[in-house]
Scaffold this active site. Structure first.
Site, PDB file in Angstrom:
ATOM      1  N   TRP A 381       0.825  -1.197   0.000  1.00 23.29           N
ATOM      2  CA  TRP A 381       0.000   0.000   0.000  1.00 23.29           C
ATOM      3  C   TRP A 381       0.869   1.260   0.000  1.00 23.29           C
ATOM      4  CZ3 TRP A 381      -1.223  -4.531   2.343  1.00 23.29           C
ATOM      5  CH2 TRP A 381      -2.478  -5.080   2.079  1.00 23.29           C
ATOM      6  N   CYS A 416      -6.629  -5.310  -1.387  1.00 23.36           N
ATOM      7  CA  CYS A 416      -7.765  -6.084  -0.888  1.00 23.36           C
ATOM      8  C   CYS A 416      -8.583  -6.740  -1.993  1.00 23.36           C
ATOM      9  CB  CYS A 416      -8.648  -5.215   0.010  1.00 23.36           C
ATOM     10  SG  CYS A 416      -9.581  -3.924  -0.845  1.00 23.36           S
ATOM     11  N   HIS A 475     -13.547  -1.696   1.286  1.00 18.26           N
ATOM     12  CA  HIS A 475     -12.758  -2.886   1.578  1.00 18.26           C
ATOM     13  C   HIS A 475     -13.485  -4.085   0.979  1.00 18.26           C
ATOM     14  CE1 HIS A 475     -10.027  -5.647   3.315  1.00 18.26           C
ATOM     15  NE2 HIS A 475     -10.869  -6.120   4.221  1.00 18.26           N
ATOM     16  N   ASP A 498     -11.690 -13.215   5.031  1.00 21.58           N
ATOM     17  CA  ASP A 498     -10.950 -12.029   4.599  1.00 21.58           C
ATOM     18  C   ASP A 498      -9.465 -12.365   4.573  1.00 21.58           C
ATOM     19  OD1 ASP A 498      -9.969  -9.551   4.008  1.00 21.58           O
ATOM     20  OD2 ASP A 498     -11.023  -8.487   5.608  1.00 21.58           O
ATOM     21  N   ASN A 538     -20.205  -2.071  11.433  1.00 21.79           N
ATOM     22  CA  ASN A 538     -21.232  -1.458  12.268  1.00 21.79           C
ATOM     23  C   ASN A 538     -20.684  -0.778  13.512  1.00 21.79           C
ATOM     24  OD1 ASN A 538     -23.861  -0.713  12.681  1.00 21.79           O
ATOM     25  ND2 ASN A 538     -24.481  -2.607  13.668  1.00 21.79           N
ATOM     26  N   GLU A 587     -30.154   1.097   9.884  1.00 18.08           N
ATOM     27  CA  GLU A 587     -29.429   2.101  10.665  1.00 18.08           C
ATOM     28  C   GLU A 587     -30.388   2.878  11.570  1.00 18.08           C
ATOM     29  OE1 GLU A 587     -26.418   2.648  11.149  1.00 18.08           O
ATOM     30  OE2 GLU A 587     -25.197   2.069   9.432  1.00 18.08           O
ATOM     31  N   TYR A 660      -6.833   4.261  -0.317  1.00 20.43           N
ATOM     32  CA  TYR A 660      -8.197   3.786  -0.059  1.00 20.43           C
ATOM     33  C   TYR A 660      -8.317   3.136   1.318  1.00 20.43           C
ATOM     34  CZ  TYR A 660      -7.188  -1.213  -0.667  1.00 20.43           C
ATOM     35  OH  TYR A 660      -6.719  -2.491  -0.521  1.00 20.43           O
TER      36      TYR A 660
END
Length: 886
Positions: A381, A416, A475, A498, A538, A587, A660
């Site tokens: 990165w 990613c 992401h 991930d 969240n 939300e 990013y």
């Protein structure tokens, strides 16, 4: 036995004794078989045997049975010379006629327990003591009368019924590739006619360096027997003389991977063992179509997308400026399956654990990044990619995996979306339903607080040295479908995996699988890595201000800042599907707030929700005018007053370029504004950023961040807001110049216009296409300011059907430039019933007028025409332009 009992009659008159005494004198299998019979029948049948020799007691049964060689009816077939490689010395001399095995009278013990009497049972096909499974002579010893295998046909043709029924006909392999828990057929031929009364046959499958029956890596399948619906089995479908057809069913929990295959036969002449031949290796994969497999997906109609689709869309950018690019997964291309299995080997994953999709997906998430274990990709990165490939230049997973398999060294470089694209390829290749998911405003929690903490000084200027947490513009990770027997009920289905190395999990840089349902409800104690995944989608942004005594005080909590527009490619189309509702409740709803507070109780700052001392009379929103790279940017800050009295607000505006991942450079533009807002009114604050101002600072993705802080004079309310935006990049236009036919070279034209007023140096095109033979990279050189370049590139289709050719351009001055072309490939004259095209994956030639890859739509006819549009899907009327909208 009690002395009051009658004299012991053999070892089996203990039917009157407790069952544990009976089980002590015979093997467990025999004891179970006899004890199933009614007690009267056992007594009558067992008491009729002759009395045992004097001194014979139940405890000495196993010891004494070894002293009865004279009563064995026939020799153990495992002692035949054809079974052992070192048994050649026991064979009779060629000049002497071979004596038939002597038939001995069966003793009374054999009628009850073959194993205890020394007679091997027909189901005992395991290796003899000292035998190493898989280590056999290339030319086995053959004795007259043995049932010798002369030929095996695994019916592995790509167009045959086995491959088509198992949904593996697209793999560019000649070996048999099947899915576990589902039957497949094979044929065998012998040197003599098969006699079901005299001959016995067993199929043998081996996997791993040290196969063991107890670990499920040495599979013995006697023909005609199956223990249960969840085990291996083989049945005889038909036979004609010396040719037979068998149907084999694997266990739905079998180890996945590449098996060696052989056959054992038994006859009066002894046991014959066919050698292991590499031509008969069998690939066994997970089976999402099998209801007994843990990866079973009830919505089987979606498996065309999540397992069989060879390409997809990956979304990037910001929530207000969503970009999308086509990614070629290429899970069926030659060499990809072997590369996927090589990853598991490289990690040292035990073969016995490879039947568990939970463990397999966790190992894959660790191996796709290079940290800890020299995995597939090195993350970078920094913006300096001089030693490898710019992550934005990759267009698919195939070249990455093949390079890693060929060299054994990590590939340079990935970010990613590259990690996620490779994970999708690997898990789909192994048979697990997987999709690529993008989360906008994705949080990276570094201190397990489950909040995004942002620190300011007394004047509300960011303290970057304390701001370890970050919010990524976007992401990308993966969802894979499986059951979770290791969790309470209700957490099956989509699981987050991930592979981007962010934080370690149990000391290893991996993440997941984590139940999406657990994330939604804030159950952060569920394994694996639920707390980190919850924070990504969240958590709340918490703004802290340094006080005069050096302590920090919460001045604002932004509750709706994290986890927006969670997106994936829709099933059966190129539209974006919003799956936010799977990850979080609406939300601001009561359920969503309860999930956040439930999660926060397990974090390091659970107290932050107890006391709130701030009001919210003034609110701010920001919008950005869309602009391409090279153009000026206009921002607007809208300040709204909810009070019946006017308000005076002082604002500080900072603009900085950012990666990013949320990491920003020092601000290159600063402004201070005094704004008066009328009662119940709104005031707009414009801000202009010229190309000359941001050009020297621009980094990957063309992203920037506007940070706003301020204070309301009348109420001392503290204001804080962060807004990210990015610059658009142009598309590549791809046009097919000739019909696409399997095995025949075709040409595509690529058109690109430089949008910048500066020269692009060292420009390189990348191309890839699933089922298409393409070159990896093509060097173009320099492209002048606002210059248009046209190039032609040849490629060779390898498989018929709908394919996608993906291309990208990369240079130090400009990246994130992509294009895609949908091509319908017609079968060539060499494409026959054997299903294997003649062409190979040789690099096509480059012409100076010139410089991609994606899914197979099996419902579309192959009519050798191009069907491009801006989304890479069929279009009517638009013939020339294709690319991806940004």
């Amino acid at each position: 036995l009690p002395s009051a009992r009658p004299p012991v009659v053999g070892a089996l008159s203990v039917c009157r004794a407790p069952r544990r005494a009976f089980a002590a004198c015979v093997t467990k299998a025999c004891a179970k078989a006899i004890l199933r019979a009614p007690r009267p029948q056992r007594r009558i049948s067992l008491l009729g045997f002759p009395a045992a020799p004097a001194g014979f007691t139940p405890r000495s049964c196993r010891r004494r049975r070894r002293r009865l060689p004279e009563t064995m009816p026939v020799p153990d077939p495992r002692e035949d010379a054809g079974r052992f490689a070192n048994a050649g010395g026991r064979m009779p001399m060629p000049s002497q006629p071979e004596q038939p095995p002597r038939r001995r009278k069966r003793n009374w013990f054999y009628r009850c327990c073959r194993c205890c009497s020394g007679q091997a049972d027909d189901g005992d096909w395991g290796p003899a003591p000292g035998e190493v499974p898989g280590a056999r002579r290339t030319e086995p010893v053959v004795r007259e009368g043995m049932l010798v295998v002369s030929g095996i046909d695994l019916m592995s043709s790509r167009s045959g019924s086995n491959r088509r029924s198992h949904h593996t006909d697209e793999y560019e392999y000649e070996h048999l590739i099947v899915r576990r828990g589902q039957p497949f057929d094979l044929k065998m031929q012998f040197h003599q006619d098969y006699d079901p009364e005299e001959h016995r046959i067993c199929l043998e499958f081996l996997i791993g360096p040290t196969p063991q029956v107890s670990k499920g890596t040495h599979i013995l399948v006697p023909v005609g027997s199956r223990l249960s619906d969840r085990s291996w089995g083989a049945e005889l479908l038909d036979w004609d003389g010396n040719v037979m057809v068998l149907r084999v069913t694997s266990s739905p929990n079998a180890v996945i991977g590449k098996y060696q295959f052989s056959v054992k036969t038994r006859s009066k002449a002894g046991e014959y063992q066919a050698p292991f031949d590499p031509r008969y290796e069998v690939y066994l994969l997970f089976n999402p179509w099998c209801s007994d497999d843990p990866v079973y997906m009830p919505q089987t109609s979606t498996l065309e997308e999540y397992v069989l689709n060879e390409s997809g869309r990956i979304y990037y950018g910001t929530e207000t400026q969503i970009g999308e690019r086509t990614w070629s997964y290429g899970q069926f291309d030659m060499g990809v399956l072997d590369a996927c299995l090589f990853m598991l080997d490289r990690r040292g994953m035990p073969h016995a654990s490879r039947g568990d999709p939970i463990m397999v997906s966790r190992v894959v998430s660790a191996m796709v990044n290079s940290l800890d274990d020299n995995g597939v990709l090195v993350g970078n990165w920094t913006g300096d990619y001089s030693r490898g490939t710019n992550p934005s230049a990759w267009v698919g997973s195939r070249d990455i995996l093949l390079q890693y398999h060929r060299t054994g060294y990590p590939v340079l470089y990935g970010q990613c979306w590259v990690f996620a694209g490779v994970v999708t390829t690997v898990l789909r290749c192994l048979g697990i339903a997987t999709r690529t998911v993008t989360n906008y405003n994705s949080a990276h929690d570094t201190d397990v607080s489950l909040t995004m903490d942002i620190y300011f000084d007394e004047n509300m200027k960011p303290l970057e040295n304390l701001n370890a947490d970050s919010v990524w513009n976007f992401h990308v990770w993966n969802d894979c479908w499986m059951k979770r027997p290791d969790l309470p009920s209700g957490f099956d289905g989509w699981q987050v995996v991930d592979a981007t190395p962010q934080e370690s999990s149990s000391g290893i840089f991996c993440c997941g699988p984590c139940s999406v349902e657990a994330i939604k409800n804030g159950l952060v104690y569920m394994k694996y890595d639920a707390s980190f995944c919850f924070a990504e989608v969240n958590s709340d942004k918490v703004y802290w201000q340094r006080q005069s005594d050096g302590s920090f005080k919460i001045v604002y909590i932004e509750e709706k800042a994290i986890g927006h527009l969670i997106s994936t490619k829709a099933v059966g189309s190129y539209k974006r599907e919003d799956v936010t509702s799977l990850y979080k409740h609406p939300e601001g709803s009561e359920e969503e707030r309860k999930a956040v507070e439930t999660a926060a109780k397990h974090g390091t700052k659970a107290h932050i929700y107890k006391n709130r001392e701030w009001g919210e009379d003034i609110s701010m929103t920001v919008d950005t005018q869309e602009a391409y790279t090279g153009q000026d940017i206009t921002l607007r800050v809208h300040v709204k007053n909810k009070n019946n009295m006017p308000r005076n607000v002082s604002l500080n505006l900072f603009v900085a370029v950012m990666y990013y991942t949320g990491v920003t450079a020092s601000p290159f533009k600063k402004e201070q504004r005094q704004v008066q807002i009328p009662a119940n009114g709104t005031q707009t604050v414009p801000m202009l950023i010229s190309y000359a101002e941001y050009k020297p600072h621009l980094v990957d993705q063309g992203a920037m961040k506007l940070s706003i802080s301020g204070k309301v004079a009348e109420t001392n309310q503290v204001l804080a807001k962060e807004h990210t935006f990015r610059l658009r990049t142009p598309d590549l236009t791809l046009t097919l110049l000739s019909p696409a036919i399997v095995g025949q070279e075709a040409q595509v034209q690529i058109v690109f216009k430089n949008p910048l007023p500066v020269t692009l140096t060292d420009a390189i095109f990348h191309m890839e296409g699933s089922g298409l033979s393409t070159p990896q990279t093509m060097t173009v050189g320099n492209i002048g300011p606002h210059q248009t370049v046209k190039m032609r590139q040849s490629f060779t289709p390898l498989r018929p059907g709908r394919r996608q050719l993906v291309a990208s351009l990369d240079s130090p001055q400009l990246s994130q430039v992509h294009g895609v072309l949908t091509v319908d490939v017609a079968p060539g004259p060499t494409w026959g019933h054997e299903g294997s095209p003649a062409p190979s994956r040789a690099s096509a030639g480059l012409t100076r007028d010139s410089p991609g890859r994606q899914p197979t739509n099996r419902s579309s006819p192959a009519n050798a025409r191009a069907s491009p549009n801006a989304h890479g899907s069929p279009a009517g009327g638009r013939r020339e332009r294709t690319g991806r909208p940004v």
